[in-house]
Design a protein around this motif. Structure first.
Motif, mmCIF file in Angstrom:
data_model
loop_
_atom_site.group_PDB
_atom_site.id
_atom_site.type_symbol
_atom_site.label_atom_id
_atom_site.label_comp_id
_atom_site.label_asym_id
_atom_site.label_seq_id
_atom_site.Cartn_x
_atom_site.Cartn_y
_atom_site.Cartn_z
ATOM 1 N N ASN A 475 0.816 -1.222 0.000
ATOM 2 C CA ASN A 475 0.000 0.000 0.000
ATOM 3 C C ASN A 475 0.845 1.266 0.000
ATOM 4 O OD1 ASN A 475 -2.499 -1.494 0.204
ATOM 5 N ND2 ASN A 475 -2.025 -1.809 2.372
ATOM 6 N N THR A 476 1.956 1.239 -0.719
ATOM 7 C CA THR A 476 2.826 2.416 -0.828
ATOM 8 C C THR A 476 3.388 2.494 -2.247
ATOM 9 O OG1 THR A 476 3.471 2.190 1.497
ATOM 10 C CG2 THR A 476 4.815 3.632 0.130
ATOM 11 N N LEU A 477 2.962 3.526 -2.989
ATOM 12 C CA LEU A 477 3.436 3.764 -4.345
ATOM 13 C C LEU A 477 4.279 5.029 -4.373
ATOM 14 C CD1 LEU A 477 0.225 3.014 -6.453
ATOM 15 C CD2 LEU A 477 2.311 1.646 -6.401
ATOM 16 N N VAL A 478 5.368 4.990 -5.151
ATOM 17 C CA VAL A 478 6.261 6.137 -5.263
ATOM 18 C C VAL A 478 6.575 6.396 -6.727
ATOM 19 C CG1 VAL A 478 8.573 7.035 -4.723
ATOM 20 C CG2 VAL A 478 7.346 5.687 -3.030
ATOM 21 N N SER A 479 6.596 7.672 -7.086
ATOM 22 C CA SER A 479 7.120 8.082 -8.385
ATOM 23 C C SER A 479 8.130 9.189 -8.123
ATOM 24 C CB SER A 479 6.010 8.594 -9.309
ATOM 25 O OG SER A 479 6.554 9.033 -10.546
ATOM 26 N N ALA A 480 9.247 9.164 -8.852
ATOM 27 C CA ALA A 480 10.301 10.149 -8.639
ATOM 28 C C ALA A 480 10.740 10.721 -9.982
ATOM 29 C CB ALA A 480 11.479 9.507 -7.908
ATOM 30 N N ARG A 481 11.417 11.855 -9.942
ATOM 31 C CA ARG A 481 11.926 12.470 -11.159
ATOM 32 C C ARG A 481 13.241 13.181 -10.832
ATOM 33 N NH1 ARG A 481 8.767 14.989 -14.201
ATOM 34 N NH2 ARG A 481 10.160 16.615 -14.953
ATOM 35 N N VAL A 482 14.144 13.215 -11.799
ATOM 36 C CA VAL A 482 15.446 13.854 -11.622
ATOM 37 C C VAL A 482 15.285 15.360 -11.777
ATOM 38 C CG1 VAL A 482 17.794 14.072 -12.523
ATOM 39 C CG2 VAL A 482 16.688 11.826 -12.449
ATOM 40 N N VAL A 483 15.786 16.094 -10.790
ATOM 41 C CA VAL A 483 15.777 17.549 -10.839
ATOM 42 C C VAL A 483 17.138 18.071 -11.282
ATOM 43 C CG1 VAL A 483 15.520 19.646 -9.457
ATOM 44 C CG2 VAL A 483 14.029 17.694 -9.041
ATOM 45 N N ASP A 484 18.205 17.451 -10.806
ATOM 46 C CA ASP A 484 19.558 17.865 -11.176
ATOM 47 C C ASP A 484 20.449 16.632 -11.200
ATOM 48 O OD1 ASP A 484 21.626 19.729 -11.774
ATOM 49 O OD2 ASP A 484 22.340 19.528 -9.707
ATOM 50 N N TYR A 485 21.382 16.609 -12.134
ATOM 51 C CA TYR A 485 22.266 15.454 -12.289
ATOM 52 C C TYR A 485 23.697 15.928 -12.470
ATOM 53 C CZ TYR A 485 24.641 11.472 -14.429
ATOM 54 O OH TYR A 485 25.549 10.471 -14.725
ATOM 55 N N GLN A 486 24.627 15.289 -11.765
ATOM 56 C CA GLN A 486 26.055 15.553 -11.920
ATOM 57 C C GLN A 486 26.752 14.252 -12.282
ATOM 58 O OE1 GLN A 486 27.714 17.320 -8.408
ATOM 59 N NE2 GLN A 486 26.418 19.157 -8.504
ATOM 60 N N ALA A 487 27.436 14.261 -13.418
ATOM 61 C CA ALA A 487 28.168 13.069 -13.836
ATOM 62 C C ALA A 487 29.366 12.852 -12.907
ATOM 63 C CB ALA A 487 28.633 13.228 -15.275
ATOM 64 N N ALA A 488 29.889 11.636 -12.934
ATOM 65 C CA ALA A 488 31.086 11.346 -12.139
ATOM 66 C C ALA A 488 32.210 12.272 -12.581
ATOM 67 C CB ALA A 488 31.489 9.893 -12.318
ATOM 68 N N ARG A 489 32.974 12.757 -11.606
ATOM 69 C CA ARG A 489 34.013 13.722 -11.931
ATOM 70 C C ARG A 489 35.122 13.680 -10.881
ATOM 71 N NH1 ARG A 489 32.906 18.499 -8.603
ATOM 72 N NH2 ARG A 489 34.148 19.829 -9.972
ATOM 73 N N THR A 490 36.274 14.177 -11.292
ATOM 74 C CA THR A 490 37.365 14.398 -10.345
ATOM 75 C C THR A 490 37.517 15.907 -10.188
ATOM 76 O OG1 THR A 490 38.505 12.394 -11.073
ATOM 77 C CG2 THR A 490 39.792 14.019 -9.850
ATOM 78 N N PRO A 491 37.188 16.435 -9.025
ATOM 79 C CA PRO A 491 37.261 17.892 -8.840
ATOM 80 C C PRO A 491 38.690 18.394 -9.023
ATOM 81 C CG PRO A 491 36.123 16.832 -7.010
ATOM 82 C CD PRO A 491 36.789 15.760 -7.800
ATOM 83 N N PRO A 492 38.873 19.628 -9.491
ATOM 84 C CA PRO A 492 40.226 20.189 -9.582
ATOM 85 C C PRO A 492 40.823 20.362 -8.187
ATOM 86 C CG PRO A 492 38.563 21.869 -10.027
ATOM 87 C CD PRO A 492 37.849 20.559 -9.980
ATOM 88 N N LEU A 493 42.134 20.401 -8.132
ATOM 89 C CA LEU A 493 42.842 20.485 -6.857
ATOM 90 C C LEU A 493 42.377 21.686 -6.040
ATOM 91 C CD1 LEU A 493 45.046 19.658 -4.871
ATOM 92 C CD2 LEU A 493 46.713 20.878 -6.296
ATOM 93 N N GLU A 494 42.181 22.812 -6.675
ATOM 94 C CA GLU A 494 41.798 24.022 -5.954
ATOM 95 C C GLU A 494 40.486 23.842 -5.193
ATOM 96 O OE1 GLU A 494 42.702 23.870 -9.094
ATOM 97 O OE2 GLU A 494 44.739 24.687 -8.842
ATOM 98 N N GLU A 495 39.604 23.020 -5.743
ATOM 99 C CA GLU A 495 38.289 22.828 -5.130
ATOM 100 C C GLU A 495 38.348 21.956 -3.886
ATOM 101 O OE1 GLU A 495 34.099 20.727 -6.474
ATOM 102 O OE2 GLU A 495 35.225 21.835 -8.005
#
Length: 649
Positions: A475-495
């Motif tokens: 008795n529990t239904l869920v629907s979801a949607r993507v609002v924002d997506y970030q691909a896999a990444r290696t942040p720069p050193l400064e970050e």
């Protein structure tokens, strides 16, 4: 028979490794089927084979067992993995090898014993007796024939007999047992000097060039997995219950029509004096007991106020005698019939004549009454309202579930239509990664692995559409949607410069601690008497090492008693580098009988399992086992769906 077993020990011990009887419990025996002969063979054993269908059935059974143990919310994907399928295939092969070996040798189970075994299965009993109709119905529900099930059960019984006979007759060598016990219990005295990595952090010089070198050499450490932010809507009973209205007149009408439901039965409170004379007592003993009861009755009648005192002194009911025979309040059906009939025929304060039951002879005093009564409407109003709200919510949920499913699918560009239509709140979750696919769903967590999987689908990420309605719990239904997506990444050193610096400092601190520890170790090995900096003498054994890192216990336990004092160095994870000076190895305490039996049992299990593995490998060669599939990372549609529950449309 045991002599035969001892003589053929290597042949027989293989059955200790295989779990022959998990399927001995009657239900869930789909693995017994030998249908679907056209299925692709995954392995061949002589002329037999293990098919894809058999593996799928075994994995389905495993998923069902796990859900029975841990709840229906557990995701099948966490259990039905490529590694689990490979292990299950090995188990099915081993079962076939055992079957082939037993059939070609000596073990036979008689028809009479087989009948008795089946008749003893609770699942096919009615009123404690075997019921043929239940047996046939149960087999049919599992898609099994009587002949097929009984043939496999006969084989399992034979295998179990071998395992039981061997394990009960196995002997653990006393010398081996004593040696292992000494090693486990032997106290080892040592002193410690710990070079903590944190103490060297201030000595680490870090500059931008060193940070850049460390960052470039360890890019994998700083990778951030793909992540997304999602919105989701939930349709469940608590939400729907807020949408329904319980009318006061309906609550009152329900109360008026169901008076019996709110009626409390009459209860009576009694005390008794018992003279025991069980049903099977000889007639002369019965007569003596009755005479004794009549004498006690005369005493009570002469002085009714002494009932409790006489009960404490003379009643043979150990449970009530200490409280003066008081049995408390009880209703009809709580006591044996002769006792009950007497109590419910008495008036308050009255003392009965001698009453005989299966337990003996009773003298009863009625000490209290609670007449039958109907609870008032005000007392039960909230209870009725809650029940009616649940019933209305369940009915409305069934109506809304289809609409919810259709709306989020047909108008998948937004949640606005379903929110406006059903007044549902929109929730947000951030920082969602694929790691959650491999974690079991927590109670109340609507973002289950199936929801996460749908969110990370190409369509959800690219087109930002609603997922289908997913049932994450009853008795529990869920629907979801993507609002924002970030691909896999290696942040720069400064970050991430602070994080990089912290890791570099930790690495260099550990290195400096190890170097300082190694120098101290070298000096101590040359001059064991130079104990400055070492802690107080401590004692540890393999059996009592709960608070000592396992690396430390292993290192000091390997020290030879003939070269003491002796120093060893150990990397201690999370702390630094430790120096350990072993000063003495004591005598192990004498083994208690209980400890000896425990060690013997453990040793028997370990040695039996190790030898069984070798025997199984030999038998696989003898029976020409050929494994045709070893990679289950890419499954067929049929195999992948073997343990996936059907989705509701």
């Amino acid at each position: 028979m045991f002599e035969f077993i001892r003589t053929h020990k290597r042949f027989l011990q293989f059955v200790l490794l295989i779990l022959i009887l998990p399927s001995f419990v009657f239900f869930g025996v789909q693995g017994y089927s030998r249908f679907m002969e056209g299925d692709q063979a995954l392995a061949r054993i002589d002329k037999a084979k293990v098919t894809q269908q058999e593996l799928d059935n075994a994995m389905r059974q495993r998923v069902d067992q796990m859900r029975q143990q841990f709840g229906s919310q557990i995701e099948a994907r966490l259990i039905d993995t490529p590694e689990a399928r490979k292990a299950m295939l090995d188990q099915l092969i081993d079962q076939q090898v055992v079957t082939a070996e037993i059939r070609s040798n000596w073990m036979v189970v008689s028809d009479a014993y087989l009948r008795d075994t089946i008749a003893a299965i609770p699942a096919v009993q009615k009123d404690g007796k075997f019921d043929l109709e239940m047996y046939q119905r149960a087999l049919a529900s599992q898609g099994l024939s009587e002949q097929g099930f009984e043939a496999r059960l006969r084989n399992d019984i034979a295998s179990a007999r071998v395992a039981e006979a061997l394990s009960s007759s196995s002997i653990v060598p006393q010398t081996v047992l004593e040696k292992l016990a000494r090693q486990a219990e032997q106290p080892i005295s040592y002193r410690e000097q710990l070079f903590r990595a944190a103490d060297f952090a201030s000595k680490v010089a870090v500059n931008d060039e060193a940070l850049k070198r460390y960052y470039d050499a360890n890019l994998k450490q700083f990778e951030q997995p793909e992540r997304l932010k999602a919105e989701y809507v939930v349709l469940d009973l608590p939400t729907v219950s807020k949408m329904v209205e319980v009318k006061p007149e309906d609550v009152r009408a329900f109360y008026d029509k169901n008076q019996d439901r709110f009626k409390s039965e009459e209860q009576r409170k009694a005390s008794h004096i018992l003279v025991k004379a069980d049903k099977g007592t000889a007639a002369d003993e019965q007569a003596k007991a009755k005479t004794r009861a009549e004498a006690l009755l005369a005493q009570v009648k002469a002085n009714p106020a002494s009932f409790a005192k006489i009960a404490r002194e003379s009643s043979q009911d150990e449970g009530s005698a200490p409280s003066g025979g008081d049995l408390g309040f009880f209703g009809r059906g709580a006591m044996v019939k002769p006792f009950e009939d007497a109590v419910f025929a008495m008036k308050e304060g009255e003392i009965s004549t001698v009453v005989q039951s299966d337990f003996g002879f009773h003298i009863i005093q009625l000490t209290g009454l609670k007449p039958s009564a109907v609870r008032s409407f005000d007392e039960v109003r909230a209870e009725i309202e809650s029940e009616q709200r649940k019933n209305l919510a369940a009915k409305k949920y069934a109506e809304l579930a289809e609409s919810f499913t259709n709306t989020v699918f047909e108008q998948s560009d937004s949640f606005k239509p379903v929110v406006e239509k059903m007044k549902l709140p929109v929730s947000t979750a951030d920082g969602i990664t694929r790691d959650r696919l491999n974690q079991p769903s927590r109670p109340g967590d609507v973002l289950s692995a199936r929801v996460i999987e749908s969110l990370f689908s190409a369509d959800s990420i690219k087109n930002r559409r609603n997922t289908e309605a997913i049932e994450v719990a009853p008795n529990t239904l869920v629907s979801a949607r993507v609002v924002d997506y970030q691909a896999a990444r290696t942040p720069p050193l400064e970050e991430i410069k602070p994080a990089v610096q912290a890791r570099l400092v930790a690495q260099e601190s550990a290195r400096l601690a190890r170097e300082a520890g190694a120098a101290r170790l070298q000096a101590l090995q040359k001059s064991p008497a130079e104990v400055a900096g070492l802690g107080e003498v401590r004692s540890v054994s393999r059996a009592t090492a709960q608070n000592v890192p396992p690396q430390v216990v292993s290192a000091i336990a390997r020290t030879s008693a003939g070269t003491l004092p002796a120093a060893v160095g150990v990397d201690v994870p999370g702390l630094g580098y430790g120096i350990y000076l072993v000063t003495a190895v004591g005598e192990a305490p004498a083994l208690s009988d209980e400890r000896r039996a425990s060690l013997a049992s453990a040793l028997q299990r370990v040695t039996g399992e190790l030898e069984s593995r070798g025997l199984l490998a030999d038998l696989r060669q003898q029976h020409k086992v050929k494994v045709l599939k070893t990679d289950f990372t890419k499954q067929d549609e049929s195999a992948a769906g073997a343990s996936k529950p059907a989705e509701k449309k």
